[in-house]
Design a protein around this motif. Structure first.
Motif, PDB file in Angstrom:
ATOM      1  N   LEU A  71       0.826  -1.202   0.000  1.00 30.14           N
ATOM      2  CA  LEU A  71       0.000   0.000   0.000  1.00 30.14           C
ATOM      3  C   LEU A  71       0.860   1.252   0.000  1.00 30.14           C
ATOM      4  N   PHE A  72       0.672   2.081  -1.007  1.00 30.60           N
ATOM      5  CA  PHE A  72       1.321   3.386  -0.995  1.00 30.60           C
ATOM      6  C   PHE A  72       0.506   4.312  -0.082  1.00 30.60           C
ATOM      7  N   ASN A  73       1.057   5.471   0.228  1.00 28.75           N
ATOM      8  CA  ASN A  73       0.430   6.342   1.232  1.00 28.75           C
ATOM      9  C   ASN A  73      -1.025   6.627   0.903  1.00 28.75           C
ATOM     10  N   HIS A  74      -1.862   6.477   1.880  1.00 25.35           N
ATOM     11  CA  HIS A  74      -3.287   6.746   1.708  1.00 25.35           C
ATOM     12  C   HIS A  74      -3.801   7.477   2.947  1.00 25.35           C
ATOM     13  N   GLU A  75      -4.573   8.503   2.692  1.00 24.08           N
ATOM     14  CA  GLU A  75      -4.951   9.447   3.738  1.00 24.08           C
ATOM     15  C   GLU A  75      -6.467   9.600   3.771  1.00 24.08           C
ATOM     16  N   SER A  76      -6.940  10.363   4.750  1.00 24.93           N
ATOM     17  CA  SER A  76      -8.369  10.651   4.884  1.00 24.93           C
ATOM     18  C   SER A  76      -8.545  11.593   6.061  1.00 24.93           C
ATOM     19  N   PRO A  77      -9.752  12.106   6.262  1.00 23.97           N
ATOM     20  CA  PRO A  77     -10.000  12.906   7.465  1.00 23.97           C
ATOM     21  C   PRO A  77      -9.821  12.110   8.757  1.00 23.97           C
ATOM     22  N   ARG A  78      -9.766  10.790   8.674  1.00 23.07           N
ATOM     23  CA  ARG A  78      -9.587   9.953   9.860  1.00 23.07           C
ATOM     24  C   ARG A  78      -8.124   9.676  10.174  1.00 23.07           C
ATOM     25  N   ARG A  79      -7.204  10.254   9.415  1.00 27.71           N
ATOM     26  CA  ARG A  79      -5.774  10.059   9.653  1.00 27.71           C
ATOM     27  C   ARG A  79      -5.411  10.675  11.003  1.00 27.71           C
ATOM     28  N   PRO A  80      -4.670   9.958  11.863  1.00 26.15           N
ATOM     29  CA  PRO A  80      -4.267  10.546  13.142  1.00 26.15           C
ATOM     30  C   PRO A  80      -3.430  11.806  12.952  1.00 26.15           C
ATOM     31  N   GLU A  81      -3.470  12.678  13.938  1.00 24.19           N
ATOM     32  CA  GLU A  81      -2.832  13.993  13.828  1.00 24.19           C
ATOM     33  C   GLU A  81      -1.310  13.920  13.788  1.00 24.19           C
ATOM     34  N   ARG A  82      -0.716  12.794  14.178  1.00 25.41           N
ATOM     35  CA  ARG A  82       0.749  12.703  14.189  1.00 25.41           C
ATOM     36  C   ARG A  82       1.337  12.554  12.788  1.00 25.41           C
ATOM     37  N   PHE A  83       0.495  12.250  11.784  1.00 24.50           N
ATOM     38  CA  PHE A  83       0.983  12.098  10.415  1.00 24.50           C
ATOM     39  C   PHE A  83       0.982  13.452   9.706  1.00 24.50           C
ATOM     40  N   VAL A  84       1.962  13.654   8.824  1.00 24.25           N
ATOM     41  CA  VAL A  84       2.207  14.984   8.277  1.00 24.25           C
ATOM     42  C   VAL A  84       1.018  15.528   7.497  1.00 24.25           C
ATOM     43  N   THR A  85       0.307  14.681   6.760  1.00 26.00           N
ATOM     44  CA  THR A  85      -0.822  15.194   5.976  1.00 26.00           C
ATOM     45  C   THR A  85      -1.897  15.778   6.878  1.00 26.00           C
ATOM     46  N   ARG A  86      -2.198  15.095   7.961  1.00 23.70           N
ATOM     47  CA  ARG A  86      -3.228  15.580   8.877  1.00 23.70           C
ATOM     48  C   ARG A  86      -2.702  16.785   9.660  1.00 23.70           C
ATOM     49  N   LYS A  87      -1.415  16.808   9.970  1.00 24.27           N
ATOM     50  CA  LYS A  87      -0.835  17.998  10.600  1.00 24.27           C
ATOM     51  C   LYS A  87      -1.089  19.224   9.731  1.00 24.27           C
ATOM     52  N   VAL A  88      -0.905  19.046   8.428  1.00 26.12           N
ATOM     53  CA  VAL A  88      -1.058  20.161   7.494  1.00 26.12           C
ATOM     54  C   VAL A  88      -2.513  20.615   7.430  1.00 26.12           C
ATOM     55  N   THR A  89      -3.435  19.678   7.219  1.00 24.50           N
ATOM     56  CA  THR A  89      -4.832  20.083   7.035  1.00 24.50           C
ATOM     57  C   THR A  89      -5.432  20.647   8.312  1.00 24.50           C
ATOM     58  N   LEU A  90      -5.053  20.087   9.445  1.00 23.80           N
ATOM     59  CA  LEU A  90      -5.572  20.610  10.712  1.00 23.80           C
ATOM     60  C   LEU A  90      -4.991  21.989  11.001  1.00 23.80           C
ATOM     61  N   ALA A  91      -3.715  22.174  10.704  1.00 27.44           N
ATOM     62  CA  ALA A  91      -3.098  23.488  10.918  1.00 27.44           C
ATOM     63  C   ALA A  91      -3.729  24.535  10.004  1.00 27.44           C
ATOM     64  N   ALA A  92      -3.971  24.179   8.751  1.00 28.50           N
ATOM     65  CA  ALA A  92      -4.608  25.121   7.825  1.00 28.50           C
ATOM     66  C   ALA A  92      -5.959  25.567   8.371  1.00 28.50           C
ATOM     67  N   ALA A  93      -6.730  24.610   8.889  1.00 24.65           N
ATOM     68  CA  ALA A  93      -8.048  24.927   9.444  1.00 24.65           C
ATOM     69  C   ALA A  93      -7.927  25.805  10.688  1.00 24.65           C
ATOM     70  N   ARG A  94      -6.987  25.489  11.552  1.00 24.69           N
ATOM     71  CA  ARG A  94      -6.831  26.251  12.791  1.00 24.69           C
ATOM     72  C   ARG A  94      -6.305  27.659  12.522  1.00 24.69           C
ATOM     73  N   ILE A  95      -5.392  27.781  11.563  1.00 27.14           N
ATOM     74  CA  ILE A  95      -4.861  29.102  11.218  1.00 27.14           C
ATOM     75  C   ILE A  95      -5.968  29.956  10.593  1.00 27.14           C
ATOM     76  N   ALA A  96      -6.762  29.342   9.725  1.00 31.47           N
ATOM     77  CA  ALA A  96      -7.871  30.078   9.104  1.00 31.47           C
ATOM     78  C   ALA A  96      -8.884  30.542  10.142  1.00 31.47           C
ATOM     79  N   ALA A  97      -9.012  29.767  11.222  1.00 30.32           N
ATOM     80  CA  ALA A  97      -9.967  30.125  12.278  1.00 30.32           C
ATOM     81  C   ALA A  97      -9.361  31.050  13.328  1.00 30.32           C
ATOM     82  N   GLY A  98      -8.085  31.414  13.140  1.00 30.47           N
ATOM     83  CA  GLY A  98      -7.430  32.315  14.083  1.00 30.47           C
ATOM     84  C   GLY A  98      -6.997  31.660  15.378  1.00 30.47           C
ATOM     85  N   LEU A  99      -6.857  30.322  15.372  1.00 30.00           N
ATOM     86  CA  LEU A  99      -6.512  29.600  16.595  1.00 30.00           C
ATOM     87  C   LEU A  99      -5.023  29.301  16.717  1.00 30.00           C
TER      88      LEU A  99
END
Length: 329
Positions: free
Chosen positions: A182-210
């Motif tokens: 299996l090559f890398n596969h992601e989703s909204p259920r990816r734990p936060e310790r993985f880089v893809t989820r770090k990125v998407t969660l940070a983008a959301a938090r920065i956009a929300a001013g958090l």
């Protein structure tokens, strides 16, 4: 009688998507988890109950021979999807012995239990989730089922060992056992310790001013990123072929981490360069090469192909994190 499946690591990203898929196909689904009281377990119960289904859970680390044999005796599965693993590459440098036992040792215990039950007349099909990290610094691109493994970290090394154990039990003992590379596969259920989820969660938090910035290690990396929901469909298809075969499961498209950052931050109308910082301390001791898979054989034998594009995947992850962040604000 419905077919019965045992999913190890059922509360993880892949396990939850696979449980939903199998329930939709009429399976009885059981699974293992290290902690039946964890947030991920509660999340799984919410997901499957929304579909009108249930998953019976067994609390187990799968690191005891007798415990594994008793578990398989009790569950009596027709199919086993072995997804449980220590899957974080960075952590494998810190805990190499634990990683080897969690990935190769547990796989061996399961295979031995399946072999024992097969000797008693039971027919069990076994899927093992292998990893593109096994290719390490590949000798060719894209990578196929024939590309040599050159692992670059303890996680990848443990997965190479598990892969060969599966092949050995298939060839020596006649088990229906196969590995999906299996090559890398992601989703909204990816734990936060993985880089893809770090990125998407940070983008959301920065956009929300958090928060204001996101700190990462090496930005000069990339992967063949697909959607986890597509990949569990390939797992199911692999256990329904006449003969077991190890197959590469991938999108065939390589994207850089900078592309991922660009898409994620653009989704919330931001420029990632204004918010991302680098910290050399976060870089891995050894980085893998250009990993991109050729899934031609999977398309030919399984009729499988990914249905979600890279752009759709990133947008879906950012949108889910925006909804999560707003809901917690």
């Amino acid at each position: 009688m419905p077919r019965r499946a045992l999913i190890t690591g059922v509360t993880g990203q892949d396990g939850s998507y696979l449980a939903e898929l199998l329930l939709d196909k009429g399976y009885e689904v059981q699974g293992t988890t290290r902690n039946v009281d964890s947030e991920s377990t509660r999340g799984l119960h919410r997901l499957v109950s929304e579909r009108g289904g249930t998953v019976r859970l067994h609390e187990s680390s799968l690191q005891n021979d007798d415990e594994v044999t008793l578990l398989l005796d009790e569950v009596a599965p027709d199919e086993i999807y072995h997804l449980a693993a220590q899957s974080h590459v960075g952590l494998s440098f810190e805990k190499p012995l634990e990683t080897l036992d969690a990935n190769a040792g547990v796989t061996l215990r399961l295979l031995e239990a399946v072999r024992t039950l097969q000797g008693r007349g039971r027919d069990i099909r076994f899927f093992h989730a292998a990893s593109s990290e096994m290719f390490g610094r590949p000798t060719e691109s894209p990578q196929t089922e024939r590309t040599p493994f050159v692992p670059r970290n303890p996680y990848a090394t443990s997965k190479v060992c598990a892969f060969h154990l599966v092949a050995n039990y298939r060839e020596t003992h006649g088990l229906y056992a196969c590995s999906g590379i299996l090559f890398n596969h992601e989703s909204p259920r990816r734990p936060e310790r993985f880089v893809t989820r770090k990125v998407t969660l940070a983008a959301a938090r920065i956009a929300a001013g958090l928060q204001e910035t996101l700190t990462l290690g090496n930005l000069d990396i990339g992967r063949d990123w697909g959607f986890a929901g597509d990949y569990v469909d390939a797992m199911w298809r692999m256990l329904h072929q006449e003969q077991p075969t190890d197959l590469v499961i991938a999108t065939g498209r390589w994207h850089s981490l900078e592309e991922f950052l660009e898409r994620a931050f653009r989704r919330v109308n931001l420029d990632w360069r204004d918010h991302v910082r680098q910290d050399p301390a976060l870089m891995r001791p050894a980085e893998s090469g250009r990993l991109v898979g050729d899934a031609s054989l999977a398309r030919e034998r399984l009729g499988w192909q990914p249905t979600t594009t890279f752009e759709e995947l990133v947008d879906r992850m950012v949108d889910a994190d925006m909804q999560w962040v707003v809901g917690r604000s």
